[in-house]
Design a protein around this motif. Structure first.
Motif, PDB file in Angstrom:
ATOM      1  N   VAL A  58       0.897  -1.099   0.116  1.00 13.52           N
ATOM      2  CA  VAL A  58      -0.056   0.245   0.140  1.00 13.52           C
ATOM      3  C   VAL A  58       1.160   1.366   0.653  1.00 13.52           C
ATOM      4  CG1 VAL A  58      -2.013   1.269   1.425  1.00 13.52           C
ATOM      5  CG2 VAL A  58      -1.631  -0.773   1.453  1.00 13.52           C
ATOM      6  N   ASP A  59       1.042   1.925  -1.069  1.00 18.94           N
ATOM      7  CA  ASP A  59       1.350   3.229  -1.418  1.00 18.94           C
ATOM      8  C   ASP A  59       3.347   2.636  -1.040  1.00 18.94           C
ATOM      9  OD1 ASP A  59      -0.524   4.976  -2.021  1.00 18.94           O
ATOM     10  OD2 ASP A  59      -0.676   5.343   0.462  1.00 18.94           O
ATOM     11  N   GLY A  60       3.328   1.524  -1.526  1.00 17.70           N
ATOM     12  CA  GLY A  60       4.855   1.683  -1.079  1.00 17.70           C
ATOM     13  C   GLY A  60       4.933   0.606  -0.393  1.00 17.70           C
ATOM     14  N   VAL A  61       4.546   0.517   0.963  1.00 18.56           N
ATOM     15  CA  VAL A  61       4.410  -0.276   2.210  1.00 18.56           C
ATOM     16  C   VAL A  61       4.437  -1.504   2.322  1.00 18.56           C
ATOM     17  CG1 VAL A  61       4.209  -0.757   4.317  1.00 18.56           C
ATOM     18  CG2 VAL A  61       4.320   1.865   3.427  1.00 18.56           C
ATOM     19  N   PRO A  62       4.897  -2.674   2.242  1.00 26.06           N
ATOM     20  CA  PRO A  62       4.661  -3.623   2.208  1.00 26.06           C
ATOM     21  C   PRO A  62       4.245  -4.437   3.436  1.00 26.06           C
ATOM     22  CG  PRO A  62       6.709  -3.916   2.656  1.00 26.06           C
ATOM     23  CD  PRO A  62       6.701  -2.733   2.491  1.00 26.06           C
ATOM     24  N   MET A  63       2.931  -5.043   2.722  1.00 23.97           N
ATOM     25  CA  MET A  63       1.968  -5.217   4.607  1.00 23.97           C
ATOM     26  C   MET A  63       1.814  -6.989   4.562  1.00 23.97           C
ATOM     27  SD  MET A  63      -0.476  -2.625   4.411  1.00 23.97           S
ATOM     28  CE  MET A  63       1.183  -2.126   4.557  1.00 23.97           C
ATOM     29  N   SER A  74       0.570 -10.695  -7.223  1.00 23.49           N
ATOM     30  CA  SER A  74       0.878  -9.354  -6.385  1.00 23.49           C
ATOM     31  C   SER A  74       0.047  -8.258  -6.226  1.00 23.49           C
ATOM     32  CB  SER A  74       2.456  -8.747  -5.614  1.00 23.49           C
ATOM     33  OG  SER A  74       2.464  -8.115  -7.370  1.00 23.49           O
ATOM     34  N   ALA A  75      -0.210  -7.423  -5.531  1.00 24.09           N
ATOM     35  CA  ALA A  75      -0.806  -6.211  -5.329  1.00 24.09           C
ATOM     36  C   ALA A  75      -0.836  -5.067  -5.185  1.00 24.09           C
ATOM     37  CB  ALA A  75      -2.614  -6.448  -5.375  1.00 24.09           C
ATOM     38  N   ASP A  76      -0.196  -3.867  -5.800  1.00 26.19           N
ATOM     39  CA  ASP A  76      -0.115  -2.280  -5.250  1.00 26.19           C
ATOM     40  C   ASP A  76      -1.712  -1.669  -5.084  1.00 26.19           C
ATOM     41  OD1 ASP A  76       3.390  -2.444  -5.027  1.00 26.19           O
ATOM     42  OD2 ASP A  76       2.965  -3.158  -7.288  1.00 26.19           O
ATOM     43  N   THR A  81      12.899   8.762 -11.261  1.00 29.70           N
ATOM     44  CA  THR A  81      12.971   8.576  -9.659  1.00 29.70           C
ATOM     45  C   THR A  81      11.958   7.789  -8.524  1.00 29.70           C
ATOM     46  OG1 THR A  81      15.432   9.473 -10.551  1.00 29.70           O
ATOM     47  CG2 THR A  81      14.739   9.152  -7.689  1.00 29.70           C
ATOM     48  N   ALA A  82      12.135   6.822  -8.112  1.00 26.07           N
ATOM     49  CA  ALA A  82      10.875   7.119  -7.092  1.00 26.07           C
ATOM     50  C   ALA A  82      11.626   6.373  -5.768  1.00 26.07           C
ATOM     51  CB  ALA A  82       9.853   6.005  -7.448  1.00 26.07           C
ATOM     52  N   ILE A  83      11.003   6.897  -4.514  1.00 25.57           N
ATOM     53  CA  ILE A  83      11.472   6.388  -3.328  1.00 25.57           C
ATOM     54  C   ILE A  83      10.540   6.572  -1.990  1.00 25.57           C
ATOM     55  CG2 ILE A  83      13.679   6.771  -1.537  1.00 25.57           C
ATOM     56  CD1 ILE A  83      15.420   8.204  -3.360  1.00 25.57           C
ATOM     57  N   ASN A  84      10.778   5.272  -1.350  1.00 28.77           N
ATOM     58  CA  ASN A  84       9.496   5.335   0.093  1.00 28.77           C
ATOM     59  C   ASN A  84      10.740   4.352   0.594  1.00 28.77           C
ATOM     60  OD1 ASN A  84       9.252   2.595  -1.386  1.00 28.77           O
ATOM     61  ND2 ASN A  84       7.708   3.213   1.011  1.00 28.77           N
ATOM     62  N   ALA A  85      10.193   5.375   1.952  1.00 25.42           N
ATOM     63  CA  ALA A  85      10.889   5.039   3.519  1.00 25.42           C
ATOM     64  C   ALA A  85       9.773   4.979   4.579  1.00 25.42           C
ATOM     65  CB  ALA A  85      11.782   5.879   4.141  1.00 25.42           C
ATOM     66  N   TYR A  86       9.432   4.051   5.167  1.00 20.65           N
ATOM     67  CA  TYR A  86       8.377   3.163   5.959  1.00 20.65           C
ATOM     68  C   TYR A  86       8.779   3.139   7.375  1.00 20.65           C
ATOM     69  CZ  TYR A  86       9.046  -1.036   4.312  1.00 20.65           C
ATOM     70  OH  TYR A  86       9.851  -2.081   4.111  1.00 20.65           O
ATOM     71  N   THR A  87       8.129   3.644   8.355  1.00 17.20           N
ATOM     72  CA  THR A  87       8.052   2.427   9.820  1.00 17.20           C
ATOM     73  C   THR A  87       7.073   2.672  10.107  1.00 17.20           C
ATOM     74  OG1 THR A  87       9.248   2.192  11.735  1.00 17.20           O
ATOM     75  CG2 THR A  87       8.336   4.709  10.934  1.00 17.20           C
ATOM     76  N   GLN A  94      16.112  -2.754  -2.319  1.00 13.50           N
ATOM     77  CA  GLN A  94      15.092  -2.557  -1.156  1.00 13.50           C
ATOM     78  C   GLN A  94      15.115  -3.414  -0.047  1.00 13.50           C
ATOM     79  OE1 GLN A  94      12.219  -4.916  -3.619  1.00 13.50           O
ATOM     80  NE2 GLN A  94      11.239  -3.620  -4.617  1.00 13.50           N
ATOM     81  N   PHE A  95      15.171  -2.482   1.224  1.00 12.98           N
ATOM     82  CA  PHE A  95      16.074  -2.929   2.198  1.00 12.98           C
ATOM     83  C   PHE A  95      14.389  -3.583   3.521  1.00 12.98           C
ATOM     84  CE2 PHE A  95      16.871  -1.808   6.856  1.00 12.98           C
ATOM     85  CZ  PHE A  95      17.236  -3.224   7.375  1.00 12.98           C
ATOM     86  N   ARG A  96      15.081  -4.091   4.190  1.00 10.70           N
ATOM     87  CA  ARG A  96      13.840  -4.310   5.403  1.00 10.70           C
ATOM     88  C   ARG A  96      14.009  -5.024   6.678  1.00 10.70           C
ATOM     89  NH1 ARG A  96       7.558  -6.562   5.009  1.00 10.70           N
ATOM     90  NH2 ARG A  96       6.886  -7.303   7.368  1.00 10.70           N
ATOM     91  N   ASN A  97      13.518  -4.776   7.605  1.00 11.31           N
ATOM     92  CA  ASN A  97      13.467  -5.081   8.867  1.00 11.31           C
ATOM     93  C   ASN A  97      12.469  -5.315   9.829  1.00 11.31           C
ATOM     94  OD1 ASN A  97      15.911  -5.639  10.937  1.00 11.31           O
ATOM     95  ND2 ASN A  97      14.474  -4.128  11.762  1.00 11.31           N
ATOM     96  N   ASP A  98      12.841  -6.347  10.121  1.00 11.02           N
ATOM     97  CA  ASP A  98      11.330  -6.820  11.157  1.00 11.02           C
ATOM     98  C   ASP A  98      12.154  -6.851  12.098  1.00 11.02           C
ATOM     99  OD1 ASP A  98       8.385  -7.369   9.609  1.00 11.02           O
ATOM    100  OD2 ASP A  98      10.119  -7.188   8.396  1.00 11.02           O
ATOM    101  N   ASN A  99      11.380  -6.526  13.866  1.00 12.93           N
ATOM    102  CA  ASN A  99      12.153  -6.557  14.874  1.00 12.93           C
ATOM    103  C   ASN A  99      11.388  -7.156  15.761  1.00 12.93           C
ATOM    104  OD1 ASN A  99      13.504  -6.049  17.537  1.00 12.93           O
ATOM    105  ND2 ASN A  99      13.932  -4.682  17.270  1.00 12.93           N
TER     106      ASN A  99
END
Length: 764
Positions: A204-209, A253-255, A388-394, A447-452
């Motif tokens: 959703v808006d680039g954020v993985p669900m 997949s679905a965006d 260019t396209a970039i998104n960062a999320y938390t 792409q980078f992702r961290n799950d804590n």
């Protein structure tokens, strides 16, 4: 043969002429006074340019949120199908800007030509230049036949029972529920029981669900926080053929893209059977040189269950955006909380024996609560040479879930209720850059992702009171991904897409109960893709695709001291498809596909989760159709068939073999009345490997009738119109209700009975 072709062409042209000339727009004198009442004007600032008015007046069947003060005070029939050119294949990180790739180039011309890619970008007011809709033919715009799109025009007049229904516009997708409304749906697509999301990735808006190493199930996918009125577009891609998506994408997949601005505020109130209530308030304003959008939703539902669900949901979104369709920045924050009492699946023999009603519960203390809070920053820049396209999320997420699927099978004294707890912070970055050259586009992505995840627990409970702990773990999981996509125009009638993707994973697990189950595992996977497109000829294109993908396994299983699971499970698929505009008002796709997965994830009833199983293979056919019969009536029909098998030939439990979704939307000419009818049919499915137990088919029809003016919409939704007694989902496993012996049996969760909901929406 030439005469036949000429006759078909003449008939198609005649049909186009008869439809486009069938009805003249009504005059003001022909309309009721309520239809032409004035609409309050939306103030605009320096950053919010008003798009140029479409010379064709919008109608009640179009997305009312796209209406502006320039719309004539008329209600007119449906316009001809849109001819927009978004690219659901190369969505990159779905920043809200559709980036151009070679799929839109049909001749040897520079890829940097804005005419090839800007039609799907947003206007400076953050409204799409043309609303995204299934009516688009997508000729020359995709690299697979199993790709597509839909948007607000397809959702606005559709009866939606739960947010998971938003994904059922994807051909072959079924979103069911076997528990409470706050729990993630049970998904099925391409003959895969996705449980709660494994093997189908959603962003959703680039954020993985999808949530890896989740307390309830691997790849858990909860979209209950989505607000249907804020969805701008959904671009879906079935099969493992896209390099910009990795984990959980074997089936596709679905965006999903949410709106950045609303031309008018929305206030909506809904009330219905079984104590259903919903309130929505949303609007956008000029703020700090940009546009600020806000939305708040709350709902309550008891449901038809003997034990009231007492479901509460609170949901909010705040988004600030600045820029235009070529250069911009957006900052979003959202919050969601829900709690509920669940009525889970029950054994058939308990209903037959009179121990429980069909809508009853064998453990009234089942249920849970969940929360999600997130921040997402997006940046995009498009010019003739580079995109260019970039998104960062938390995001913060937690879930506390109580379930009892086997009743007293394992513990005759306290019962078998389990508690599953998940608390996590996850964050990441997606970045891509596309270089547009004359005959080719080169896209590089990272792409980078961290799950804590802390306090990942599985407990034995009785009426939500702790008895003992089974697992208590802390998980730290990272992934690093690089991908490259080459889109090339080989000739004026042939295109190619080459994708390369590499993923590196680190699985760290700390067991707080058994030190032997603690550890760290590193793994990597390489996923190549290849696609060829030939045409168009006679408004038709032929697609050939092959690709590899994967899903990750739970970090607890990967680092287990006994029989550890493989960390990354590969899949491989191939497809041949045809996309055709059969007439100027009928677009259709046909795809035949094959998919192999090295290890199948299977549902385990007594644990309420999934475990790794043997390798599997599937063959299937998907056929989609969208048809505008005339200016006031549209219809669609999608059918998916699949033959799922384990590698040894056994059946795959809960792999649905047939899915049919069809319906129509109609506007009564020269009036504000409209109606929508939807029908979905799915099943049967083998429930155990030897096929001796099978589920029945499920058929459900929904209806919406409405009256719409430019300021208000009044609608009545009727769900399960024919009061079907079918089951939402069926399982087969061993259980022991109180008063009955242990036995294998069918366990089902029924479709909710016929019910109606009335809503009123004001636009201000």
């Amino acid at each position: 043969m030439n005469r036949i072709i000429a006759l078909i062409a003449f008939g198609s042209g005649l049909l186009c002429f008869s439809i486009t000339g069938a009805t003249q727009p009504p005059t003001l004198q022909e309309l009721p006074e309520t239809v032409v009442e004035a609409v309050p004007e939306k103030p605009t600032g320096s950053q919010t340019a008003v798009p140029e008015a479409d010379p064709t007046p919008p109608t009640a069947m179009q997305d009312t949120s796209s209406l502006s003060e320039t719309v004539p005070d008329e209600v007119t029939p449906l316009p001809e199908p849109f001819n927009l050119s978004p690219d659901p294949q190369q969505s990159n990180i779905d920043t809200g800007q559709q980036t151009q790739n070679l799929d839109s180039a049909q001749t040897a011309r520079p890829m940097s030509n804005d005419a090839n890619r800007s039609t799907s970008a947003e206007t400076s007011a953050f409204q799409p230049a043309v609303p995204v809709s299934r009516s688009a033919s997508l000729q020359g715009e995709t690299s697979t036949a199993s790709s597509g799109q839909y948007g607000q025009p397809d959702l606005e007049f559709r009866p939606i029972n739960r947010p998971g229904d938003l994904l059922e516009l994807i051909p072959g997708v079924i979103a069911t529920q076997h528990s409470g409304s706050g729990k993630a749906n049970q998904y099925f697509v391409r003959g895969i029981n996705l449980d709660h999301g494994t093997d189908f990735a959603v962003r959703v808006d680039g954020v993985p669900m999808n949530l890896p190493s989740h307390g309830h199930g691997q790849g858990y996918l909860d979209v209950n926080w989505l607000i249907p009125e804020l969805i701008e577009s959904v671009n879906y891609r079935l099969g493992p053929y896209s390099a910009d998506i990795g984990d959980f994408s074997s089936a596709g997949s679905a965006d999903i893209r949410q709106r950045r601005a609303l031309p008018f505020g929305i206030a909506s109130v809904t009330a219905g059977a079984f104590d259903y209530y919903r309130v929505l308030l949303a609007d956008s304003h000029d703020f700090a040189g940009g546009t600020l959008l806000y939305a708040y939703e709350t709902s309550f539902y008891d449901g038809p269950w003997v034990v009231p669900e007492d479901f509460h949901k609170f949901n909010g979104l705040l988004r600030w955006s600045i820029g235009d369709r070529d250069h911009g920045f957006s900052l979003s924050t959202m919050g969601y909380h829900s709690d509920w009492t669940a009525t889970n699946q029950i054994p058939q023999r308990a209903v037959t024996a009179g121990l429980v009603d069909r809508f009853g519960s064998l453990d009234p203390s089942d249920g849970g609560n969940t929360k999600r809070f997130g921040v997402n920053a997006e940046y995009w820049s498009i010019n003739d040479d580079v995109t260019t396209a970039i998104n960062a999320y938390t995001s913060y997420y937690d879930m506390d879930l109580f379930s009892n699927f086997t009743f007293f099978l394992d513990d005759p004294i306290n019962g078998d209720q389990i508690q599953q707890i998940d608390n996590r912070w996850y964050s990441g970055v997606n970045a891509s850059q596309t270089y547009h050259r004359q005959f080719v586009d080169h896209t590089f992505g990272f792409q980078f992702r961290n799950d804590n995840v802390y306090g990942l627990e599985l407990n034995r409970t009785r009426q939500r009171q702790l008895i003992s702990q089974t697992r208590n773990d802390d998980v730290d999981q990272q992934s690093y991904s690089l991908y490259y996509v080459n889109d090339a125009a080989l000739t004026s009638w042939a295109r190619s897409t080459i994708g390369l993707r590499g993923d590196l994973y680190r699985f760290h697990n700390q067991s707080n109960l058994n030190a032997a189950d603690s550890g760290t595992t590193d793994a990597g996977v390489f996923s190549p893709k290849l696609g060829l497109v030939f045409g168009p000829w006679n408004d038709s294109e032929l697609f050939l695709n092959w690709g590899q993908s994967f899903h990750s396994n739970d970090s607890r299983g990967v680092n287990a001291s006994v029989d550890p699971a493989d960390p990354l499970i590969k899949s491989e698929g191939s497809e041949i498809g045809l996309r055709s505009d059969l007439t100027c008002n009928w677009n259709s796709t046909l795809a035949m596909w094959y998919l192999e997965i090295d290890s199948e994830l299977l549902f385990v009833g007594d644990a309420g989760t999934t475990e790794a199983g043997p390798a599997s293979r599937r063959f299937g056919v998907t056929w989609t159709n969208y048809y505008q019969l005339n200016q006031w009536l549209t219809a669609d029909a999608d059918y998916a068939f699949v033959q799922p098998r384990f590698a040894g030939g056994d059946r795959i439990p809960n792999a649905v073999e047939n899915v049919l979704a069809t319906g129509f939307t109609a506007q009564v000419p020269h009036t504000p009345w409209y109606g929508t009818f939807r029908l979905r049919h799915y099943g049967p499915a083998a429930l155990i490997e030897d096929n001796s137990a099978r589920s029945e088919t499920t058929t459900v029809a929904n209806l919406q009738l409405g009256y719409q003016t430019k300021r208000t919409t009044a609608a009545v939704d009727v769900f399960n119109v024919f009061n079907s007694k079918d089951n939402d989902i069926t399982y087969f496993y061993e259980s022991q209700p109180a008063g009955l012996p242990a036995a294998e049996d069918f366990h089902f969760h029924p479709v909710e009975p016929a019910m109606a909901r009335a809503s009123v929406t004001w636009r201000f």
